[in-house]
Design an enzyme around this catalytic site. Structure first.
Site, mmCIF file in Angstrom:
data_model
loop_
_atom_site.group_PDB
_atom_site.id
_atom_site.type_symbol
_atom_site.label_atom_id
_atom_site.label_comp_id
_atom_site.label_asym_id
_atom_site.label_seq_id
_atom_site.Cartn_x
_atom_site.Cartn_y
_atom_site.Cartn_z
ATOM 1 C CG ASP A 1 -14.280 15.357 -6.607
ATOM 2 O OD1 ASP A 1 -13.192 14.787 -6.826
ATOM 3 O OD2 ASP A 1 -15.053 15.722 -7.505
ATOM 4 C CG ASP B 1 -10.336 21.218 -15.955
ATOM 5 O OD1 ASP B 1 -9.889 20.054 -15.947
ATOM 6 O OD2 ASP B 1 -10.319 21.954 -14.955
#
Length: 251
Positions: free
Chosen positions: A8, A131
């Site tokens: 990330d 998500d």
């Protein structure tokens, strides 16, 4: 079962967030390319990159770090990236730079026509990122919960021609609470394309549980905080998954 390390990216650094909160970022490396090299040397067969700044800005924001990672390992394994992909030009730029797959999340939900165009223009390179919390899809870096059921959207996007689905349970991401196996299997059973599990992976037991249901259509799992915190030994976990896969194939 592919174990896919996540890198990330925030401000050019490799970080982990808690439940998508940019203010709760732990820096794990200031050299993302070196981190990519580490995971590949430990046996990773794919990498998952997230441009966190890009996800919030709606356009690429960590290009230098992404290009450095691709320069380091892009010739060896497939690399996928999500975060801030809102245009066909961005997709083309990323694929030209050496990415194997781009992950479209928020833009797919808000503008399905864009996803359809992307699948048409870049067949085989488009993954959709869904998500969800309690079966409902979230967008905009998880800040907005929609009324869309995750399975309904997944089936629609499968019809568009997406290559696979990255499914993240956002109630668990970065919390080391265990993968939501039940919800992941339910989604995988509802579509005919591979599903990659994400969110909450905590230890080797999660890997073993996922291997048991791999045949339902679960291609891999994204490994985040657990491999950075030391709760999961990545190399040992990938080896265990391969062993279990072999045992299941022999059964």
């Amino acid at each position: 079962m592919l174990l896919i390390p996540a890198i990330d990216l925030k401000d050019g650094q490799c970080v982990r967030l808690k439940q998508g909160d940019m203010d709760q970022a732990t820096i794990f490396s200031e050299d993302p390319a070196a981190m990519a090299r580490k995971w590949v040397d430990l046996g990773a067969r794919r990498l998952h990159l997230v441009d966190l700044n890009g996800a919030f800005a709606g356009k690429p924001k960590n290009l230098e770090a992404i290009e450095a990672i691709l320069g380091e390992v892009g010739d060896e394994i497939p690399v996928q990236l999500g975060g801030g992909i809102r245009s066909l030009e961005t997709i083309e730029k990323y694929l030209d730079a050496g990415l194997s797959y781009v992950i479209i999340g928020t833009a797919a939900v808000k503008d399905p026509g864009f996803l359809r165009d992307a699948c048409s223009a870049f067949a085989g390179n488009i993954i959709v990122g869904l998500d969800a919390k309690d079966g409902k899809v979230a967008t905009d870096g998880w800040s907005k919960l929609t009324g869309h059921e995750v399975i309904d959207l997944a089936q629609k996007f499968e019809d568009y021609g997406v290559e696979s689905i990255v499914y993240t349970d956002i109630g668990r991401d970065g919390m080391l609470q265990g993968i939501n196996i039940e919800a992941t299997v339910k989604l995988a059973q509802a579509v005919g394309i591979p599903v990659i599990a994400s969110g909450g992976l905590s230890n080797i037991v999660d890997i073993e549980k996922l291997c048991e249901v791999e045949d339902e259509g679960i291609e891999g799992v994204i490994c985040g905080r657990a491999i950075y915190s030391g709760d999961l030994d990545f190399a040992a976990a990938q080896k265990r998954a391969d062993e279990l896969n072999g045992e299941l194939d022999d059964a």
